[in-house]
Design a protein around this motif. Structure first.
Motif, PDB file in Angstrom:
ATOM      1  N   MET A   5       0.829  -1.204   0.000  1.00 50.92           N
ATOM      2  CA  MET A   5       0.000   0.000   0.000  1.00 50.92           C
ATOM      3  C   MET A   5       0.866   1.257   0.000  1.00 50.92           C
ATOM      4  N   ILE A   8       2.363   1.781  -3.576  1.00 50.09           N
ATOM      5  CA  ILE A   8       1.421   2.091  -4.649  1.00 50.09           C
ATOM      6  C   ILE A   8       0.596   3.348  -4.354  1.00 50.09           C
ATOM      7  N   TRP A   9       0.694   3.880  -3.124  1.00 48.80           N
ATOM      8  CA  TRP A   9      -0.152   4.996  -2.729  1.00 48.80           C
ATOM      9  C   TRP A   9      -0.020   6.237  -3.616  1.00 48.80           C
ATOM     10  N   TYR A  11       0.377   6.489  -6.710  1.00 42.27           N
ATOM     11  CA  TYR A  11      -0.385   6.257  -7.940  1.00 42.27           C
ATOM     12  C   TYR A  11      -1.878   6.145  -7.629  1.00 42.27           C
ATOM     13  N   LEU A  12      -2.206   5.510  -6.504  1.00 42.30           N
ATOM     14  CA  LEU A  12      -3.606   5.447  -6.085  1.00 42.30           C
ATOM     15  C   LEU A  12      -4.155   6.841  -5.805  1.00 42.30           C
ATOM     16  N   ASP A  13      -3.331   7.672  -5.196  1.00 43.54           N
ATOM     17  CA  ASP A  13      -3.747   9.045  -4.872  1.00 43.54           C
ATOM     18  C   ASP A  13      -4.183   9.768  -6.147  1.00 43.54           C
ATOM     19  N   ALA A  15      -5.021   8.435  -9.069  1.00 44.24           N
ATOM     20  CA  ALA A  15      -6.155   7.762  -9.703  1.00 44.24           C
ATOM     21  C   ALA A  15      -7.456   8.089  -8.985  1.00 44.24           C
ATOM     22  N   ILE A  16      -7.438   8.080  -7.642  1.00 46.12           N
ATOM     23  CA  ILE A  16      -8.645   8.363  -6.867  1.00 46.12           C
ATOM     24  C   ILE A  16      -9.058   9.819  -7.043  1.00 46.12           C
ATOM     25  N   PRO A  51      -0.489   6.779   3.457  1.00 44.95           N
ATOM     26  CA  PRO A  51      -1.505   5.835   2.992  1.00 44.95           C
ATOM     27  C   PRO A  51      -2.286   5.232   4.161  1.00 44.95           C
TER      28      PRO A  51
END
Length: 470
Positions: A5, A8-9, A11-13, A15-16, A51
């Motif tokens: 987590m 990858i955070w 990139y998740l940030d 994307a979200i 994250p």
């Protein structure tokens, strides 16, 4: 999982936040021009560098083909979210800060299937009301400091999240589409009557052909069904009927292959053709007279050669639980809805009995452990593949029994056997058996149970049985 987590955070940030922008834009646009609002937009939108962390995971074992986990998630982030409202030429900024979330989602991967990534759907639901804490600044002041407002906003936000995803409400995320075939289940029966063939080619040097027909549905690994052989006949009549289980009438086709029987050498192929099931209307018989081809390649010049015709009659009968979902011509739009088992007089209904042998545990033979499952029902015998040198075999094999009437007062015998290859005084031996009363299956539509094997010390077998009526 926390290390994953953390990596990858970033990139998740992004994307979200991109998803938040795209979903909120039409909502913001609805209010522009109302209440003297000239514009609404994000000044800053980032979830920060910290994250969420997982502080514990529960894993649930079930009899279904699924994996269910409940991670405990905490997030005390440094998010920077501010929304700017332009009101009568004045700019007002609302800032969200010190966001903290505590929640326990149940994540279910189901059904588990033998196609990558090995599960067809992901569902998420909250098992308890989440705890959400945050601050709000308006015009530089903390409005959450107003007496009574803080608790009201916190409880309102938590309640709204619960209303959306609190169990039994579920957020469904499809992973595999229907075209993969991984999640298909039987929806009906195709009744095929092979009537006759006309003007078949003469393949034998000193006589006529000896034709027979093999038929199967695309996408199935079951053996093909075949007619009888008509000796020395170029215009044979069979009038023979067959039943095939249909899983996807929108994409499946009936494959028909005509062969010339040979006593010694390989059987010659007289021709073939396919009929898409989407051409059928449920419960209506339709006659097809098709030209036989060498293959399905439209550019093959040999397909222009006359190979004769084949006449078949097809009827597609839906199972009763599918009648409300699939009606009218199958090449039209299909409305999807959940399936419920109809309540009706079942004593005289025909249908399909689907028996899935999942696995066994702690099975042990006296002389060898090469287990396979043997199914005996109405004089018919079927068996799974053999697993070598295993006390905990996993088969996950499905077997079909097409019946003219419901097996309301009958039992099915399932036995775990072990077999040694080659010559042996102890070639086969039983590792335990179970006799299952099918009345519950007929009345409820489905059972999924673990059974203790009779004549076995600790042996257990997992079996799923479904009954679908026409």
């Amino acid at each position: 999982m926390n290390k994953f987590m953390f990596d990858i955070w970033p990139y998740l940030d992004k994307a979200i936040c991109s998803t938040i922008r795209s979903t909120t834009k039409p909502i913001f646009d609805q209010y522009i021009g109302k209440y003297c609002l000239e514009s609404i937009e994000f000044d800053h939108l980032t979830l920060g560098t910290l994250p969420p962390t997982i502080h514990g995971v529960k894993v649930y074992e079930t009899q279904e083909k699924q994996l269910a986990i409940e991670p405990g998630v905490r997030w005390a982030g440094n998010a920077n979210i501010s929304v700017s409202l332009k009101l009568l030429s004045f700019r007002v900024t609302v800032q969200l800060l010190q966001l903290q979330i505590f929640l326990v989602p149940r994540i279910t991967l189901k059904p588990l299937v033998p196609s990558f990534p090995c599960f067809a759907n992901l569902s998420v639901s909250l098992m308890e009301k989440p705890r959400v804490d945050f601050g709000l600044k308006l015009l530089g002041g903390d409005i959450m400091a107003i007496p009574g407002l803080y608790r009201f906003i916190q409880e309102t936000v938590a309640a709204q999240i619960s209303n959306l995803y609190h169990w039994p409400k579920v957020l469904e995320v499809p992973i595999l589409d229907g075209a993969s075939g991984a999640t298909k289940k039987p929806v009906g029966i195709l009744r095929v009557k092979v009537v006759r063939a006309l003007n078949l080619r003469k393949m034998d040097f000193l006589g006529k052909s000896d034709p027979y027909v093999k038929l199967r549905l695309s996408g199935e690994r079951l053996p093909s069904k075949k007619t009888s052989i008509k000796m020395s006949n170029l215009n044979p009549e069979w009038n023979e009927q067959f039943k095939l289980i249909v899983k996807d009438p929108e994409t499946q086709v009936l494959e028909l292959h005509v062969y010339d029987w040979e006593k010694v050498k390989m059987h010659d192929k007289l021709g073939m053709q396919v009929i898409p099931l989407r051409l059928l209307t449920p419960h209506e018989m339709k006659t097809f007279t098709v030209d036989l081809l060498k293959n399905l390649n439209p550019n093959d010049l040999q397909n222009k050669r006359n190979r004769g015709k084949l006449v078949v009659e097809l009827t597609f009968d839906l199972f009763k639980e599918e009648n409300g979902r699939l009606s009218g011509p199958l090449d039209g739009d299909v409305k999807h809805s959940s399936i419920s088992w109809a309540s009706h007089d079942i004593s005289s209904d025909g249908g399909v009995l689907l028996v899935t042998i999942e696995s066994a545990e702690n099975v042990e033979g006296k002389h060898h452990n090469n287990p396979y499952a043997l199914i005996l029902f109405r004089g018919e015998k079927k068996k799974t593949k053999m697993i070598k040198k295993s006390r905990d075999p996993r088969w996950s094999e499905e077997f079909q029994f097409m019946l003219e009437e419901a097996p309301i007062d009958e039992k099915i015998h399932i036995e775990v056997m072990s077999k040694r290859r080659g010559f042996s005084f102890h070639g086969k031996e039983s590792m335990g058996h179970v006799d299952i009363n099918l009345s519950d299956v007929v009345n409820n539509g489905r059972i999924n149970e673990r059974y203790h094997l009779i004549n076995s010390r600790n042996g257990i077998i997992d079996i799923e049985i479904k009954w679908s009526t026409i």
